[in-house]
Design an enzyme around this catalytic site. Structure first.
Site, short mmCIF file in Angstrom:
data_model
loop_
_atom_site.label_atom_id
_atom_site.label_comp_id
_atom_site.label_asym_id
_atom_site.label_seq_id
_atom_site.Cartn_x
_atom_site.Cartn_y
_atom_site.Cartn_z
N GLU A 180 15.68 54.23 10.17
CA GLU A 180 16.10 54.41 8.78
C GLU A 180 15.19 55.41 8.06
O GLU A 180 15.66 56.28 7.33
CB GLU A 180 16.08 53.06 8.05
CG GLU A 180 16.61 53.13 6.63
CD GLU A 180 16.65 51.78 5.95
OE1 GLU A 180 17.05 51.73 4.77
OE2 GLU A 180 16.28 50.77 6.58
N ALA B 171 16.33 46.14 0.30
CA ALA B 171 15.61 45.11 1.04
C ALA B 171 14.39 45.64 1.77
O ALA B 171 13.65 44.86 2.37
CB ALA B 171 16.55 44.46 2.06
N GLN C 193 10.78 52.64 3.04
CA GLN C 193 10.32 53.45 4.16
C GLN C 193 9.49 54.63 3.67
O GLN C 193 9.84 55.23 2.65
CB GLN C 193 11.50 54.00 4.96
CG GLN C 193 12.22 52.99 5.82
CD GLN C 193 13.01 51.97 5.03
OE1 GLN C 193 12.85 50.77 5.20
NE2 GLN C 193 13.87 52.44 4.13
#
Length: 300
Positions: free
Chosen positions: A176, A218, A221
């Protein structure tokens, strides 16, 4: 008596005249050929365009994106352009843990919208892929059976669409972060240069890029090009080759540090402190037992 008439023969055509006629004929053919080539070159060539569909299944909602790119690559990397985006109605697919069948059904409207954008003759060759992020990573930790059923429902719907199904899975936090970093630097033009910047780009061992900090629902990064090897796990180092250049990228995902999860953890602690429960009892997605479980998972 009249003398008979003497009929003379016509003089033969000279070689010089024959050569001139042949040269004139060839010149006419050459002129016709040049005109034909000029007209052909001025006509637009048919576009050899490819399409692809990506569904970004985040923790709070899902977006469907349609991309197009020319079949020819530039330095072994495709030049991609977004041509359509559709926000799926309802929550993210992790929100269907108690109604797993409707997880796939929620995607139908946006898939139909994609069918209208992509030429019908290219539907079967258009890849479609769904990547789920931190919301599904958390659900998999809380209730793997429910997470598997959600993915199964999603896969069933995607397979029924007239596209080339490529997969539906939960991507890792590292993936991600890396995908976000690639997107940001692609949009900023840090990978594809022209003129003097292209020359400097080719001379440098590593191009100048921007780091990425992605605050999701949630998770969060952080990703950037690393010149030094960090002391953390090697799985946080990823390698890419883009537009003929090699990149070593450091990325780390902080699960539960997204804005929605931070709010839920705060709510769980407040409820725990006051020894009360959220209205609605223990069946809702924000019931005390679920909030407490998420708090324990995120603190571990």
């Amino acid at each position: 008596m009249d003398e008979p008439k003497v009929t003379g023969t016509k003089p033969k055509m000279s070689w010089t005249r024959k050569i001139l006629l042949i040269l004139g004929f060839l010149s006419t053919l050459a002129a016709i050929a040049l005109i034909t080539v000029a007209v052909t070159q001025n006509q637009p060539l048919p576009k050899n365009t490819k399409y692809g569909i990506v569904l970004d299944a985040g923790s709070s909602h899902t977006n469907l994106y349609v991309y197009e790119w020319p079949a020819e690559k530039e330095n072994d990397t495709g030049v991609v352009q977004q041509v359509e985006v559709c926000k799926v109605e309802g929550p993210g697919i992790s929100g269907y843990s108690h109604d797993t069948e409707n997880a796939g059904h929620s995607l139908v409207q946006c898939l139909r919208q994609a069918q209208g954008v992509i030429p019908s003759k290219q539907h079967q060759e258009t890849p479609v892929y769904l990547g789920a992020t931190a919301g599904m990573r958390l659900l998999s930790l809380e209730n793997k059976n429910a997470a598997d059923k959600v993915l199964s429902s999603v896969e069933k719907t995607l397979r029924s669409a007239p596209f080339n199904f490529q997969g539906a899975r939960i991507i890792s936090g590292q993936e991600e972060g890396a995908y976000g970093w690639i997107t940001i630097n692609y949009l900023l033009g840090n990978f594809k240069q022209s003129g003097w910047t292209k020359l400097l780009h080719s001379l440098k061992s590593v191009s100048e890029t921007s780091g990425a900090l992605d605050l999701g629902g949630a998770s969060t990064q952080i990703t950037f090009v690393s010149d030094e090897s960090p002391s953390e796990s090697p799985e946080n180092l990823l390698y890419f080759r883009l537009y003929g250049k090699d990149y070593r990228v450091y990325t780390h995902s902080f699960l539960c540090y997204g804005k929605d999860q931070a709010l839920q953890q705060k709510l769980a602690r407040d409820i725990q402190a006051s020894a009360s429960v959220v209205a609605g009892g223990g069946s809702g997605p924000l019931s005390f037992d679920v909030l407490l479980l998420q708090m324990l998972l995120c603190s571990s």
